[in-house]
Each structure stands twice: as structure tokens, then as C-alpha cells.
Design an enzyme around this catalytic site. Sequence first.
Site, PDB file in Angstrom:
ATOM      1  N   LYS A  91     -10.592  -8.081 -50.968  1.00  0.00           N
ATOM      2  CA  LYS A  91     -11.914  -8.251 -50.096  1.00  0.00           C
ATOM      3  C   LYS A  91     -12.086  -6.879 -49.935  1.00  0.00           C
ATOM      4  CE  LYS A  91      -7.053  -8.608 -47.903  1.00  0.00           C
ATOM      5  NZ  LYS A  91      -6.086  -9.330 -49.039  1.00  0.00           N
ATOM      6  N   VAL A 118     -10.252 -13.862 -50.689  1.00  0.00           N
ATOM      7  CA  VAL A 118     -10.349 -14.107 -49.355  1.00  0.00           C
ATOM      8  C   VAL A 118      -9.689 -16.200 -49.133  1.00  0.00           C
ATOM      9  CG1 VAL A 118     -12.515 -16.055 -48.143  1.00  0.00           C
ATOM     10  CG2 VAL A 118     -12.688 -13.958 -49.922  1.00  0.00           C
ATOM     11  N   ILE A 122      -6.981 -20.944 -52.026  1.00  0.00           N
ATOM     12  CA  ILE A 122      -7.759 -21.544 -51.391  1.00  0.00           C
ATOM     13  C   ILE A 122      -8.968 -22.021 -52.171  1.00  0.00           C
ATOM     14  CG2 ILE A 122      -9.171 -23.545 -49.738  1.00  0.00           C
ATOM     15  CD1 ILE A 122      -6.898 -22.287 -47.586  1.00  0.00           C
ATOM     16  N   GLU A 176       2.854  -6.229 -42.933  1.00  0.00           N
ATOM     17  CA  GLU A 176       3.323  -4.577 -42.992  1.00  0.00           C
ATOM     18  C   GLU A 176       4.258  -4.420 -41.978  1.00  0.00           C
ATOM     19  OE1 GLU A 176       2.414  -3.805 -46.671  1.00  0.00           O
ATOM     20  OE2 GLU A 176       1.249  -5.622 -47.010  1.00  0.00           O
ATOM     21  N   LYS A 191     -12.377 -10.919 -44.979  1.00  0.00           N
ATOM     22  CA  LYS A 191     -12.659 -11.725 -45.697  1.00  0.00           C
ATOM     23  C   LYS A 191     -13.630 -12.949 -45.351  1.00  0.00           C
ATOM     24  CE  LYS A 191      -7.720 -12.249 -46.198  1.00  0.00           C
ATOM     25  NZ  LYS A 191      -6.443 -12.461 -45.911  1.00  0.00           N
ATOM     26  N   GLY A 288       0.107 -14.340 -51.686  1.00  0.00           N
ATOM     27  CA  GLY A 288       1.179 -14.401 -52.484  1.00  0.00           C
ATOM     28  C   GLY A 288       1.047 -14.711 -54.101  1.00  0.00           C
TER      29      GLY A 288
END
Length: 412
Positions: A91, A118, A122, A176, A191, A288
Site C-alpha cells: 500500500k 487494502v 477483505i 511492530e 489504505k 496475516g
Amino acid sequence: MGVVHILQTQSQMIAARAGRPIQLVAVSARDRGKDRGADLSAYDWEDSTSMLAAHNDIDLLVEVMGGEGGAALEAVETALGQGRHVVTANKALMARHGTALARHAEQHHVALRFEAGVAGGIPIVKALTEGMAANRMTRILGVLNGTCNYILTEMERTGGAYADILAEAQRLGYAEADPTFDVGGFDAAQKLALLTATAFSTQVDYGGIAVEGIDRVTLTDIRYAGEMGYRIKLLGIAHRTDAGVEQRMQPCLVPSDSALGQLDSVSNMVVLEGDPIGRTVYQGPGAGAGATASAVVADIIDIARGLVIPAFGVPASTLGKPVRAEGAVPAPYYLRLSVADRPGTLARVADALGRAGISIDRMRQTQHVEAMAPVLIVTHACLRSDLDTALADIEALDVSAGAPVAYRIEPL
Ligand SMILES: NC(=O)c1ccc[n+]([C@@H]2O[C@H](COP(=O)([O-])OP(=O)(O)OC[C@H]3O[C@@H](n4cnc5c(N)ncnc54)[C@H](OP(=O)(O)O)[C@@H]3O)[C@@H](O)[C@H]2O)c1
């Protein structure tokens, strides 16, 4: 490795759906010796990703290395320039160079797809470019960063402070070591920029997003908002009005009983509003290996089926110049003021709001802390600029103890 895993284990199913076999030919990364949990010995190894992009036997490059320029940009430009399709999860690259890369792809009659970039798994880009293609989109709302949603949800659930829950998220691998990019709202804003371009057929305008993260959200406001029937979410909002497109990434209140208000933990959600369909809602894992690979391989299958549509749904040359309309859309606000518990104080607060043309929907005084009384107010819809004028006046009152807290309540 998620992509390699699907291509290796589901090759028959994918070939049936794509109408032809999809063959992994060559791979590249920085460290050839690293154990990646998959056998790559059957594929050519390229020492650089631009060499991979220029590999003679490939039709399509998958770019999942990340970064808004550098090697990722070079590899994607090389592949497109040589007439190869590109599927990317990046992205940052698309938010910075998406419009130019989309043009580049079209000049070479190839596809550039970025579904995985994004909201992870989904299929929201596909929903916008295909399923919603008959609609004039008006508003996009999204919880687009799972780390932030996890932190806000856990603060509420456990009563923990922001710093403690962030540390827990880092321990669990949800955040992170340097969490700025997530908690500062920048990852989600990238996004949102891609969703806005796709929904409203405009050039990608990441710089036009007013970005605010969750690092200043307190447990106090999460609790008070909850008592008033709301939950705080880091919300990406793109709203088209006659004035242009307003893009914002900021913590907002949403009704607790709305779909967005019920979204817990690391999930992502996108709400699309358009004419004639009205509202549609999409929910799923935003990150993931599995979610990312699901989106990447779906893009590959589409291309193998022969579906080559412009990256943002319309030819890149026709993408409109972004017309920024920051602050154009009125909304109700949640205010938390800390004021002295003296006769006449509430009247002076109401007067400051009234002079800015803002009326009060609900007001509540909560238990006193020494001589100060926290006051909670829900306003009727107003412009942020008017609210800022009123808040400056309220802060300047001699009964005021510090800066008021204000969160937009996003109507749903
Ligand atoms: N992680 C997610 O859940 C997720 C979800 C959606 C989108 N994305 C996007 O996917 C991309 C990768 O994210 P990630 O979390 O998977 O990162 P990652 O675990 O660090 O993986 C990056 C991969 O790219 C390789 N790489 C990086 N720079 C390279 C270079 N200059 N030349 C060759 N190879 C290079 C790395 O090689 P080595 O292993 O040899 O270092 C590694 O295999 C990013 O754009 C990210 O925004 C990730």
C-alpha cells in the site's frame, strides 16, 4: 510464503478456477539461505527483484517486499514496462505512486492489482471496481488497522492504559517494535487513499488526508463514550460532497450498536455507501499470511482468467484531480471539558458554544474531582472550524482547567 503455500497446495483448485494452470517460475528475496518454511528448490532464484521482474518466462510479478520506492518501485516499473502483469500487497508504494503506475500498466496493456494492500483479506477493491460498479459512491468508512483496533478494544475490555496495551500488542506480535506507522494512523491512511481513489475515480491523494493516530486516546474517554452509547474507533473516512472529497483518518465515536461499534480485536471493516444501493458492510482479517495470500492469489486468478481492468476501475488518464474539501462535512461531537464547579459555569460553556452557532444535544456532569467537574457534551452537527472557535473560547474561560477533548461522532 502464504502465496507459495496456496499455489503449491491448491494448484488443482486454482487451475480449475483460473481456467489454466498457474505456475510459479522464479522467486527472489534478500537472503537466499533463510528458512522460509517452504521448499523453493524447484524455482529459479534471482539475486535481485528487478532481475526477477525481467525474467523471460514470467507473465506476472507478485511484489510483496514493501517500501514506497526503492527496489519495490524498480521491480514493479520493470515488470509493467516489459508487458508483465503485477500483483502487489504494497500500500505504501501504491499510495505514493499508484496513479503513475496505473498509467504505466495501461500503456503496456497489463493489469496492476493491489487487493492485498487494502484491508488484507477483505475483497474491497473488487467490491468497488466490480460489485459496486453501478453505484455512485458517496462515503467510505473503514477500520483499516487491526493493531489500533486491538489496542482500543483491549483498553476498554481490561481497563489497561494505552502504553500497557501497546506493550502487550508488541509481545503478541500485533504491533511492530516501532509502532508509529500503525498507531499514528499512517498505515490506515495509505489504505484509505487507495479506497478513495477507487471509489471516487480520483488520483491517489495520500497527502490530502488529515491523519491523527490513537496515541492520545485515554481510558477516561473510552469509558465516558461507552456510558453515552459510543465506542472509539480509529476511523478512515472519505466523504464526497459538492465541495470535493474530504478524507480523514482519526479516532471517532461510533454508536456502540452499529456494525463498526461492534468490531473487536484485530479485524478490519469497511462500510461503503452509494446510490442506489445504500450501505454495504465488509468485515474480515486485515493482516496475516493467510489473508494477504488470499487476496494476492485471487488477483492472480482474475488475471489468468483474462480480466484486465484498470487498477482504480477507470482508465488512469480519466482519474479526476483530487479536490480537497477538509472540514466540509458537519458532524456531532463528543466533548469532555474540565471546569470549576461554580454556579454559572455551564451557562458560560453553553454560551461559548451558542456564539459559534453550536447547539447542545446532551450534557452530563460527572463526579467531581476535587473542585473540578468533568462535563460531557454531545453537540448537534456542526463544522469543526466552528467547534474550534468555541473550544478556544471555553479553554480561555477562568473556570476552565485545561484543553477540552473533542471527538467527532460519525453518523451511521
Ligand atoms: N504482513 C501482513 O499481514 C501484510 C498484509 C497486507 C499487506 N502487506 C504488505 O506486504 C508487504 C510485505 O510485508 P511483510 O509484512 O510480509 O514483510 P516481510 O515479512 O518483511 O517480508 C518482506 C519480504 O520481502 C523481501 N524483501 C524486502 N526487501 C527486499 C529487497 N530489497 N530485495 C529483495 N527482497 C526484499 C524480504 O526478504 P528477506 O526475507 O530475505 O529479508 C521478505 O521476504 C508490505 O508492502 C506490506 O505492507 C503485509
